[in-house]
Scaffold this active site. Structure first.
Site, PDB file in Angstrom:
ATOM      1  N   GLY A  53    -102.444 -17.354   6.602  1.00 21.99           N
ATOM      2  CA  GLY A  53    -102.801 -18.739   6.342  1.00 21.99           C
ATOM      3  C   GLY A  53    -102.339 -19.628   7.473  1.00 21.99           C
ATOM      4  N   SER A  54    -102.998 -20.764   7.662  1.00 17.95           N
ATOM      5  CA  SER A  54    -102.533 -21.749   8.639  1.00 17.95           C
ATOM      6  C   SER A  54    -101.420 -22.566   8.002  1.00 17.95           C
ATOM      7  CB  SER A  54    -103.689 -22.646   9.075  1.00 17.95           C
ATOM      8  OG  SER A  54    -104.626 -21.881   9.795  1.00 17.95           O
ATOM      9  N   HIS A  56     -98.286 -22.443   9.364  1.00 15.06           N
ATOM     10  CA  HIS A  56     -97.029 -21.802   9.771  1.00 15.06           C
ATOM     11  C   HIS A  56     -96.815 -21.873  11.275  1.00 15.06           C
ATOM     12  CE1 HIS A  56     -97.218 -20.295   5.758  1.00 15.06           C
ATOM     13  NE2 HIS A  56     -98.221 -19.493   6.005  1.00 15.06           N
ATOM     14  N   LYS A 104     -98.252  -9.822   6.667  1.00 10.64           N
ATOM     15  CA  LYS A 104     -97.153 -10.306   5.843  1.00 10.64           C
ATOM     16  C   LYS A 104     -97.430  -9.930   4.387  1.00 10.64           C
ATOM     17  CE  LYS A 104     -97.364 -14.758   7.118  1.00 10.64           C
ATOM     18  NZ  LYS A 104     -98.664 -14.700   7.824  1.00 10.64           N
ATOM     19  N   ASP A 109    -103.077 -11.652   1.696  1.00 12.88           N
ATOM     20  CA  ASP A 109    -103.108 -11.073   3.044  1.00 12.88           C
ATOM     21  C   ASP A 109    -103.341  -9.562   2.978  1.00 12.88           C
ATOM     22  OD1 ASP A 109    -101.855 -13.242   5.199  1.00 12.88           O
ATOM     23  OD2 ASP A 109    -101.248 -13.576   3.132  1.00 12.88           O
ATOM     24  N   HIS A 218     -94.951 -20.889   1.956  1.00 10.42           N
ATOM     25  CA  HIS A 218     -96.208 -21.490   1.513  1.00 10.42           C
ATOM     26  C   HIS A 218     -95.995 -22.693   0.620  1.00 10.42           C
ATOM     27  CE1 HIS A 218     -97.284 -17.327   2.510  1.00 10.42           C
ATOM     28  NE2 HIS A 218     -98.307 -17.922   3.061  1.00 10.42           N
TER      29      HIS A 218
END
Lengths: 330, 212
Positions: A53-54, A56, A104, A109, A218
């Site tokens: 995911g974006s 991070h 991860k 994911d 998250h």
């Protein structure tokens, strides 16, 4: 909630456009949502590819470059990428020696990378995966989805990237990635929740004098909430949790990581306490990172990652790296 | 039930998911990462676009296309899970041009198995399985009793809705909510909730179909 965005829907695409403009060393395909080394694939080299995911940043796209990743696949904010992204990245970057996925451990994911791996195998491209699950805040049991992948992801990407650069075969690169993961543990503490652009409000409630222990990356709440303490007290909680799981002795790499909204000066305060703690335990800090490496948007807080090094892993850590977010020795 | 029926179902899903987007996201914020509504909305909007470009000839092909679209658009865990569920349903329906209630019940069962296999969740883990599994059971029973499709699908939707509500008292053992441990108790699972919405959409389309 104020944000430096144009439109909540286009944040990822707009940021990728910015990355492309800022880093000529990257080839950014905004439409397909993949970030590649501009130099293209290198024949005979294992392609190390990650994604997630974006939100991070600099993970993962900031680690694309010599000595680290060949490609990164950014998903929507806090949402894993889709299989098409990994497929496309792998097809464009593999040099005939196979592809290593660094994944991860989150259900989304894992599922999306698995689907991509199956599709790649059908096309005759060899693929292996390293699952990162270093977060000691989650008990690894049948009652959870297993430990989360957090700070150790940066270490796995650096060290597998360095080994792949030497022309090592896929199996060796994968085993080394697993070894780094097995030798690493992390724990995170939040002072504030984060605000996603789409929701525009904090992802959880936290009182002005409370901290959240055992957070992931998250914006999800952690396991417990306690009154805020000093940096020394909070570091002790994090380090005790790590030390209980992986006795801290010998040579260690330490990463004190900001969650995105914590100033560097506080991270140094934290690092001083971490170093003191390790000294007390008799461990020797031989390598270190202090800064924002794997973040959770604008969350305030930190995570500590400790990796027990040996000579070989130290050499791979020291090997040259040249990416937007990590660079030395070249 | 023909291709138009299933296309109407997907259209209704897209409408409901869009309408309930913020509600699903709020449920997800409590025990997950606050994106379930946004992600499913993107996926079902993608299905709507894909069907506008090209409507496959059979219900099976239609659902397979819808599933593939979700896998390609959604990401997260819900993309592969809902995507595989619809793809496997489509596969189970084969090339038939019209589908009876018994075939639909079997296909839904196939979807449930796909979700369980991929996600590894069982009943009681606080996931979409807690809505899908009782819905499948209710539908099977209704088929055995030989009642009308709209009534059978109404029972399935009710069972899914109850199943979603039952997740409130559960402790999550799968997905991101499981990281919370006991703190996940007291919140309704967003995945079970969206499954209940999707099955309610199936009922609503069946009722409207029977009336027209």
């Amino acid at each position: 909630m104020k944000k430096l965005i144009n439109d909540a829907e286009s944040v990822v695409a707009d940021a990728l456009t910015g990355m492309a403009a800022a880093h000529p060393s990257l080839s950014v395909d905004v439409r397909n949502r993949i970030v590649l080394r501009a130099t293209g694939p290198r024949p005979g080299k294992v392609a190390v590819i990650s994604g997630g995911g974006s939100g991070h940043e600099p993970l993962h796209a900031g680690y694309v470059g010599y000595g680290m990743l060949d490609a990164a696949c950014p998903g929507e904010i806090f949402t894993s990428p889709v299989p098409d992204q990994m497929l496309e990245a792998a097809k464009r970057m593999h040099g005939g020696a196979g592809v290593l996925f660094v994944v991860k451990n989150y259900t989304g994911d894992v599922l999306n990378f698995e689907m991509a791996a199956e599709a790649l195998a059908e096309e005759g491209i060899e693929v292996a995966s390293v699952l990162v699950n270093d977060d000691v805040a989650v008990q690894d049991s049948v009652y959870t989805a297993g430990r989360r992948g957090t700070g150790a992801t940066v270490l796995v990407e650096k060290i597998t990237g360095a080994l792949a650069e030497t022309g090592a075969p896929l199996a060796d690169v994968a085993i080394t990635g697993e070894e780094v993961n097995a030798r690493s543990r992390s724990f995170g503490i939040a002072l504030t929740p984060c605000v996603t652009p789409a929701a525009g409000e904090p992802t959880f409630e936290l009182g002005p004098n409370e901290v959240e222990l055992g957070i992931g990356i998250h914006g999800e709440p952690g396991r417990t909430r306690i009154p805020a303490g000093t940096a020394r007290e909070l570091v002790r909680i994090a380090m005790d949790a790590i030390n209980e799981d992986l006795p801290l002795t010998g040579d260690v790499l330490v990463m004190v990581n900001g969650m995105g909204g914590t100033p560097q000066i506080e991270l140094y305060v934290v690092f001083a306490e971490v170093a003191a703690y390790l000294r007390e335990k008799g461990a020797t800090v031989t390598r270190r990172l202090v800064g924002n490496y794997i973040t959770s948007l604008d969350m305030q807080g930190f995570s500590v990652t400790v990796c027990r090094l040996d000579e070989r892993l130290t050499l791979l850590w020291d090997a040259p790296v040249e990416t937007p977010a990590l660079r030395w020795g070249r | 039930m023909d291709t138009r029926f299933f296309a109407a179902w997907l259209e209704e899903c897209a409408r409901v998911v869009h309408e309930q987007r913020d509600y699903l996201t709020r449920l997800d914020a409590a025990i997950g990462d606050a994106d379930h509504g946004t992600n499913l909305d993107r996926g079902f909007t993608g299905i709507r676009q894909a069907l506008a470009e090209h409507t496959p000839p059979t219900p099976g092909a239609l659902l397979a296309l819808a599933g593939t679209t979700l896998v390609r658009k959604v990401g997260g865990a819900s993309g592969p899970l809902y995507g595989s569920a619809l793809r496997q349903m489509g596969k189970a329906l084969g090339d038939a041009e019209t589908i009876g209630l018994a075939e639909l019940a079997d296909a839904l069962e196939t979807a449930l198995q796909a979700v369980r296999r991929l996600g590894g969740a069982e009943v009681g883990d606080k996931t979409m399985v807690d809505a899908l599994s009782p819905a499948c059971a209710a539908l099977r029973l209704a088929v055995a009793e030989g009642i009308k499709p709209q009534e059978a699908l109404s029972r399935a939707a009710d069972a899914a809705d109850q199943g979603a509500k039952d997740t409130i008292s559960m402790q999550a053992r799968k997905g991101r909510a499981s990281y919370l441990g006991p703190r996940s108790i007291g919140h309704q699972d967003p995945g079970a909730t969206s499954t209940a919405l999707i099955l309610a959409a199936l009922r609503d389309v069946a009722v409207a179909w029977a009336e027209s």
